[in-house]
Write a protein that holds these residues in place. Sequence first.
Motif, PDB file in Angstrom:
ATOM      1  N   LEU B 308     123.866  41.895 -23.254  1.00  0.00           N
ATOM      2  CA  LEU B 308     124.712  41.220 -24.253  1.00  0.00           C
ATOM      3  C   LEU B 308     123.924  41.025 -25.534  1.00  0.00           C
ATOM      4  O   LEU B 308     124.434  41.253 -26.634  1.00  0.00           O
ATOM      5  N   GLU B 309     122.680  40.614 -25.388  1.00  0.00           N
ATOM      6  CA  GLU B 309     121.821  40.342 -26.556  1.00  0.00           C
ATOM      7  C   GLU B 309     121.602  41.589 -27.404  1.00  0.00           C
ATOM      8  O   GLU B 309     121.514  41.503 -28.617  1.00  0.00           O
ATOM      9  N   LYS B 310     121.499  42.735 -26.735  1.00  0.00           N
ATOM     10  CA  LYS B 310     121.136  43.941 -27.479  1.00  0.00           C
ATOM     11  C   LYS B 310     122.288  44.942 -27.569  1.00  0.00           C
ATOM     12  O   LYS B 310     122.085  46.054 -28.072  1.00  0.00           O
ATOM     13  N   SER B 311     123.454  44.552 -27.099  1.00  0.00           N
ATOM     14  CA  SER B 311     124.619  45.449 -27.117  1.00  0.00           C
ATOM     15  C   SER B 311     124.301  46.792 -26.456  1.00  0.00           C
ATOM     16  O   SER B 311     124.636  47.853 -26.984  1.00  0.00           O
ATOM     17  N   THR B 312     123.596  46.747 -25.346  1.00  0.00           N
ATOM     18  CA  THR B 312     123.337  47.992 -24.616  1.00  0.00           C
ATOM     19  C   THR B 312     123.847  47.823 -23.183  1.00  0.00           C
ATOM     20  O   THR B 312     124.371  46.777 -22.825  1.00  0.00           O
ATOM     21  N   GLY B 313     123.645  48.843 -22.381  1.00  0.00           N
ATOM     22  CA  GLY B 313     124.032  48.721 -20.982  1.00  0.00           C
ATOM     23  C   GLY B 313     122.870  49.118 -20.091  1.00  0.00           C
ATOM     24  O   GLY B 313     123.021  49.246 -18.874  1.00  0.00           O
ATOM     25  N   VAL B 314     121.707  49.297 -20.708  1.00  0.00           N
ATOM     26  CA  VAL B 314     120.593  49.885 -19.987  1.00  0.00           C
ATOM     27  C   VAL B 314     120.073  48.996 -18.849  1.00  0.00           C
ATOM     28  O   VAL B 314     119.689  49.487 -17.788  1.00  0.00           O
ATOM     29  N   ASN B 315     120.109  47.676 -19.054  1.00  0.00           N
ATOM     30  CA  ASN B 315     119.568  46.779 -18.027  1.00  0.00           C
ATOM     31  C   ASN B 315     120.469  46.755 -16.801  1.00  0.00           C
ATOM     32  O   ASN B 315     119.997  46.783 -15.661  1.00  0.00           O
ATOM     33  N   VAL B 316     121.778  46.680 -17.053  1.00  0.00           N
ATOM     34  CA  VAL B 316     122.720  46.655 -15.929  1.00  0.00           C
ATOM     35  C   VAL B 316     122.668  47.991 -15.184  1.00  0.00           C
ATOM     36  O   VAL B 316     122.707  48.038 -13.953  1.00  0.00           O
TER      37      VAL B 316
END
Lengths: 160, 625
Positions: B308-316
């Motif tokens: 959410l903080e970085k507008s990415t999906g890489v962590n999930v």
Amino acid sequence: MSDVDLVEAVSVLRDEVLETAEHDEGEVPGSEVFDALLNALTIGGESVPGLDLTLHDAVTRRLAWGDSEESVLADAERVFDRLMVAAERALRDPADRMVVIEAATQVAVTVARVVSLAAIGRASRDRAARLREEMTQRQLRDVLEKQRTTIARLEHETAD
Amino acid sequence: MTTQPTLRVAGDTHVGKVRTTNEDSMIVDPQRGLYVVLDGMGGANAGDIASQTARDAIREFVTQRRLTMEPKALLEASIQYGSAAVFNAAQEVRERHGMGTTVVACLIVDAKRAIVAHVGDSRAYLLRHGRLQSLTRDHTIVEELVERGVLPPEEAERHPYKNVLSRNLGAKPETRVDVFELEVKPGDRLLLCSDGLYGYASAEAMQYLLGSGDPPESVARDLIDLALRGGGGDNITTIVLEAPQPPPSSSEVVRTSGANAWWQRRARFLQVAKERGITKNPICRALPPEEALDLVALSLFQAIFHDLEKSTGVNVWTFAQNIAGGWFERGGKWEALRGLMDILAMSARTVVDEVRAGDVQLGFLLDIAVSRALVVAELALGGLLAERLRQVDGDLIQLHTALQETIDIGGLEAAAGEASADVDISFTGDVPFTDEATIPFMRPDRVITNPGISAELLGAIEKTLTIARARTSPRAELVKQVLTSLQTIATDDSGNFASAVLAARELWGVRAVDDASIMQLFDALDSARIITASSVHQISVPDAVRAKVLAAISAAHQRLVGATTGLVLEAVAPYSERLKDAQTKTGELRDKVARAERKRAELERKFANTIDQSQPWEKRGATEW
């Protein structure tokens, strides 16, 4: 190698590589890197005498105008990455691409070298300035000590 | 401070620590959109008269002509008018001959346009996207020499004439004015200042204060404090203009408020996951309940937060791949994984619903963002399942081929045994079997989870760098080390920067921060570049592959030099910090000395009075101190 004039072929990629449309009038960040690349392509060879000097001049100018070393380096990296993509698409002959890639790598290493030297130069200046500050501090402490003595004497005499 | 519908402005001025009079003047006129800083000069108190005369003339001219002239011409003409006014004033009084003033002026035309003009060494700066840039070039003799290429920029700072102006208002009735139009963008900050600011404050510190997000009035004041701490050797004047900030985009809202709201509800998320039986799921059953909650539920919660903080999906994505990959490797069943993901998704939904109950708009945006993160997790699972399906598909093909061979052999044997009976029993299937994957896009040679570098390219890169190492002088250990590092980075299929940083740290080793030591490193990097560029021509591959090999090694090279320079910058950073600390300490000592000096003077006066009164009348005043 094909008959393509590489300097001209790369020059037309300028707007794409530097994203000039996203910047206002004036110097576009990273333009010094692109110019150095064209310079390297014009002269050719494994090492270009003057490339260091030209880049040194351009990078020093940017640093003098307040840009940080990190931003100069980041701009150079951005130009390199975008150039690789643009060259892959725009130059059909692999031999042409290789010449451009070699020149781009040479410029990347030179920019990094110049930025590193500038950073070390800044560190030396900072170190010298700190020594001057410390010398001033010593003098100020001496003055302060004398003032304290005088104040103590005056307080004593006015109390009498 | 003054507030306009479209612009926030504040100005401040200070006499400084050394001067007794303030020769700076300024105009902050929101009604006409006119903002001006002037820095007067000239003996016998003429500096302040020069700057005030020019200020009044400029204001008067703009007031009278602003409706009849085009903005750019208006500002330029007003400065010319100011110059003539100062010149005339100087002619009237002998002591004021030679007085003059610098000027930097900004005329706001509308919300998107401003005109900036200047003469002399007062400056205009623009802070855009956190980056400070000077909009003006000083009209000093040294700057003109640098511009003409007569003087190298690095010598300008040390030049004895660095402060000598080549232009000002008042030296002649007319002067050359630099004027240009500036497109104002939302969030821009414009700074007009006299040399008392930038002469005693670093550009980095000014950028930091302007970009701090504080309101203009405190920035204008803080900039003055900054120059005072730097010595305050001249009058200081600052005007800060701020264009209105654009409304935050929905992704910014999610990054800030959304991520914050999500993080605050982590206890609730864990509680819901526990209530829904996550600890009883086969994947978590082997762990103690609290540990299972931490390892599984909290990990996903944190992954969503960072995305959410970085507008990415890489962590999930990474979370889902790790948990599913590990589970499948242990021979786990799909149902357990599905059940676990459902529990986590339901827990996330509960948290989002609670946020929505408190703030409908934020809840709506968070809902979209969290749904996106959960879809990413499902896609990661889908990728893994596809991989497994591809393996099963390959196994089926092999089984089918083996079965066909068995049947063929059986058919031939039967045909041989019964040939005399003239019976045609050779095997002919109704549909001929083709040896292809049943799902067309899942080719056995295609790695789905990692498109990476092809084996051919990898081999060619390794071959090139092996040749390069062989051609390197045995004594050039550092060059060989660079070539090995290039191989590691160029063949790292993760494509991230970590391998370059690790390699750079190894190259760096134990190294002094001086020219000779760093140049040795860069010389090695340069030699490696030259050797690689020629070695690539010695491998026997098609030209297209050769170009790709060079591109991969060059990209690795670029990353390696970038990371190495990063280390240099990291190594020199403490020097600036120490200097700043020393400057602060000197400033404090100066203040102490000034206070002590005041006290001493006061005590001396007191002491003098005491002594004087103790003397007879005729001797009073004759005492020497």
